[in-house]
Structure formats: structure tokens, C-alpha cells
Design a protein around this motif. Sequence first.
Motif, PDB file in Angstrom:
ATOM      1  N   VAL A 103       6.510 -14.584  -2.445  1.00 26.47           N
ATOM      2  CA  VAL A 103       6.744 -13.322  -1.755  1.00 26.47           C
ATOM      3  C   VAL A 103       6.294 -12.180  -2.669  1.00 26.47           C
ATOM      4  CG1 VAL A 103       8.689 -14.179  -0.380  1.00 26.47           C
ATOM      5  CG2 VAL A 103       9.128 -13.108  -2.601  1.00 26.47           C
ATOM      6  N   TYR A 104       6.236 -10.993  -2.113  1.00 22.20           N
ATOM      7  CA  TYR A 104       5.892  -9.827  -2.919  1.00 22.20           C
ATOM      8  C   TYR A 104       6.956  -9.590  -3.984  1.00 22.20           C
ATOM      9  CZ  TYR A 104       1.899  -8.469  -0.134  1.00 22.20           C
ATOM     10  OH  TYR A 104       0.667  -8.444   0.450  1.00 22.20           O
ATOM     11  N   GLN A 128       1.914   1.633  -7.700  1.00 21.90           N
ATOM     12  CA  GLN A 128       1.315   0.299  -7.758  1.00 21.90           C
ATOM     13  C   GLN A 128       2.263  -0.706  -8.417  1.00 21.90           C
ATOM     14  OE1 GLN A 128      -0.809   3.042  -9.029  1.00 21.90           O
ATOM     15  NE2 GLN A 128      -1.221   3.293  -6.866  1.00 21.90           N
ATOM     16  N   ALA A 129       3.547  -0.611  -8.067  1.00 24.29           N
ATOM     17  CA  ALA A 129       4.558  -1.510  -8.640  1.00 24.29           C
ATOM     18  C   ALA A 129       4.708  -2.799  -7.846  1.00 24.29           C
ATOM     19  CB  ALA A 129       5.915  -0.797  -8.707  1.00 24.29           C
ATOM     20  N   ILE A 130       4.154  -2.852  -6.642  1.00 29.86           N
ATOM     21  CA  ILE A 130       4.324  -4.018  -5.775  1.00 29.86           C
ATOM     22  C   ILE A 130       3.055  -4.865  -5.780  1.00 29.86           C
ATOM     23  CG2 ILE A 130       4.787  -4.792  -3.417  1.00 29.86           C
ATOM     24  CD1 ILE A 130       6.319  -2.143  -3.006  1.00 29.86           C
ATOM     25  N   GLN A 139       9.480   4.466  -0.351  1.00 28.29           N
ATOM     26  CA  GLN A 139       8.612   4.233   0.799  1.00 28.29           C
ATOM     27  C   GLN A 139       8.596   2.773   1.241  1.00 28.29           C
ATOM     28  OE1 GLN A 139       6.972   7.123   2.417  1.00 28.29           O
ATOM     29  NE2 GLN A 139       8.839   7.596   1.266  1.00 28.29           N
ATOM     30  N   CYS A 140       8.700   1.850   0.292  1.00 30.64           N
ATOM     31  CA  CYS A 140       8.698   0.430   0.661  1.00 30.64           C
ATOM     32  C   CYS A 140       9.911   0.088   1.516  1.00 30.64           C
ATOM     33  CB  CYS A 140       8.635  -0.462  -0.580  1.00 30.64           C
ATOM     34  SG  CYS A 140      10.006  -0.233  -1.739  1.00 30.64           S
ATOM     35  N   PRO A 193       0.802  -1.228   0.000  1.00 30.86           N
ATOM     36  CA  PRO A 193       0.000   0.000   0.000  1.00 30.86           C
ATOM     37  C   PRO A 193       0.835   1.279   0.000  1.00 30.86           C
ATOM     38  CG  PRO A 193      -0.119  -1.063   2.138  1.00 30.86           C
ATOM     39  CD  PRO A 193       0.610  -2.002   1.217  1.00 30.86           C
ATOM     40  N   GLU A 194       2.110   1.186   0.317  1.00 32.98           N
ATOM     41  CA  GLU A 194       2.972   2.375   0.346  1.00 32.98           C
ATOM     42  C   GLU A 194       3.459   2.789  -1.030  1.00 32.98           C
ATOM     43  OE1 GLU A 194       3.522   4.285   3.021  1.00 32.98           O
ATOM     44  OE2 GLU A 194       2.149   2.927   4.060  1.00 32.98           O
TER      45      GLU A 194
END
Length: 91
Positions: free
Chosen positions: A30-31, A22-24, A49-50, A17-18
Motif C-alpha cells: 500500500v502507499y 512528496q511524502a507519499i 490534503q491526502c 499527487p495531492e
Amino acid sequence: MALMITDECINCDVCEPECPNQAISMGETVYVIDPARCTECVGHFGEPQCVQVCPVECIPVNPAHVETREQLQRKYEELQAQSAATAGSTA
């Protein structure tokens, strides 16, 4: 330099969400980070931010996707233009 998430990821769900681009997203185990969408938060924030919220420090620079700050800025601008075009076509 797009970032990547290593196998040390504990799937704590705080990074997704950080991400302002929307790249994650959740991968098979795993992510994962889509290098085409990752600007390391250039254009949005001073630092990724991630990386800031990751409790296990498993988000390094992806050596397969090395980009300059200028390239990241251009990618940010292209993503913003695509987002605006998409928003305009749905209005």
C-alpha cells in the motif's frame, strides 16, 4: 504528527499527487508516508490534503511521530529551504 496510511488503503492513487511535500509513495503493498517529509500540509494548506481526498479514510495520525504545529512548521520551512537549494544548484 506525521500521518500514516493503514492497511485499509485500496491503492486508488488519489493521495500521492495531492501531497505538496512528496511524502507519499508506493510501498510494498500500500502507499506509505515518509514521516521526515510529512508536515500534515502545514505551510501549504489548512488541512492534510491526502486525508481530504482519501475515499476509505485510512490516513490517521502516526502515533510514533507526534509533533506540534510549531515543529511541523519548522519542518515545512526546512523542506522549502532544501528544495530552494536544490533548485538553485541545478539552475
